[in-house]
Design a protein around this motif. Structure first.
Motif: not given
Length: 336
Positions: A268-288
């Motif tokens: 993964v291009n880590v530099a692209a993540i921080f230089s673009q100020n990306l928000k990365i969210s890992g999603i495993t479904v959700g709560s009730r």
């Protein structure tokens, strides 16, 4: 009662219908007469190569809809006759995710899932079904619907005018398309099938990219947004698509990482993540609580899940093979 059981080994061919006793409700529990269930990629993966043989035997299916037919001592939030959807994570009622509320409390392994005629669960581990949906439609919500909702609304703070890129036309992606359009967003969908693209446009997709014709679909997504990039990406592809999703996102954009369809790991291009100020969210479904918020939106906007095909419980192996083929559009349902 009948239950679909993976008994001795992993693999679709090892799914068998078995007779089991109808369960009884203990304190704090309810018994559900199950009406319908739906398949997710997680179910296919669990059945096909679930990993830990110590979990065998188990009943698969993370999603379902049932009717409360027995109420245990001390239960006040539900009553006989209520139509409900069990939560995928039985232990996650509210707040943020914590380890003890996730994996150990998941339906469809390690907890027996929804592919059975009756099941007993904690009354806290389910929500009343949206009133505008059929049993089969309700059964599509707890995993795929809620995953899309949390990705865009809870973690992504989606707002009208945003651009959403959804990868493919499986259950999560189609729900993301429907929720995004209901909230006034612009949606771009990818697919390798022109037929599926046309179906997605009928559901409201504004633009589409056939990634067989345009394998560098991330560049096309940027072109469609005037070079700016997209605000939200529902990333269900996994290792092979994640680098392209990074390239497709705008500066400050949000990528909701959900799926592993193309694998688990890749550079993964880590530099692209921080230089673009990306928000990365890992999603495993959700709560009730997330489910109940989503349900209100489903009723208010009269959103109906897209069901590709229905199977009786006795034809569950065929349903799993359809999921394996990845030729479906939306959800695959089992009539229980």
């Amino acid at each position: 009662m009948r239950a679909l059981v993976l008994e001795n080994d992993f693999g679709i061919d090892n799914l068998k219908l078995k007779e089991r006793d109808v369960p009884k409700a203990g304190p704090g529990q309810v018994v559900l007469k199950m009406k319908a269930g739906s398949l997710n990629f997680r179910d296919l993966a669990t059945v096909s190569y679930g990993g830990n043989p110590q979990l065998l035997p188990f009943v698969p299916l993370s999603d379902g809809c049932g009717e409360v037919v027995e109420v245990g001592e001390g239960v006040t939030r539900l009553q006989k006759g209520d139509r409900v959807a069990p939560s995928f994570f039985q232990g996650w009622q509210s707040g943020g995710p914590v380890a003890e509320n996730l994996g150990p409390t998941a339906l469809g392994s390690p907890i027996d899932g929804c592919a059975q005629e009756y099941m007993v669960l904690s009354a806290e581990g389910m929500s009343k079904a949206p009133s505008n949906l059929s049993d089969e439609e309700v059964a599509c919500l707890p995993c795929a619907g809620l995953t899309a909702w949390r990705a865009l609304v809870v973690e992504g703070s989606l707002k009208a005018g945003d651009t959403v890129l959804v990868l493919g036309t499986g259950g999560v992606s189609i729900f993301a398309l429907q929720f995004a359009k209901a909230m006034g967003a612009r949606v771009i969908v990818t697919s390798s099938s022109d037929e599926k693209i046309e179906r997605a446009k009928k559901l409201g997709a504004d633009d589409a990219i056939n990634y067989k014709e345009k394998p560098d679909w991330e560049m096309e997504a940027r072109r469609l947004t005037g070079g700016r990039g997209v605000d939200h990406i529902v990333e269900v592809g996994g290792a092979d698509t994640f680098p392209r999703s990074i390239a497709a996102a705008r500066v400050g954009g949000h990528i909701a990482v959900i799926g592993i369809l193309s694998g688990l790991t890749r550079d993964v291009n880590v530099a692209a993540i921080f230089s673009q100020n990306l928000k990365i969210s890992g999603i495993t479904v959700g709560s009730r609580t997330h489910f109940e918020e989503m349900s209100r939106a489903v009723v208010q906007n009269d959103i109906h899940p897209v069901i590709d095909k229905r199977f009786p419980l006795a034809q569950a192996q065929e349903a799993f093979r359809l999921m394996q083929s990845a030729s479906h559009f939306g959800k695959i349902v089992l009539d229980i």
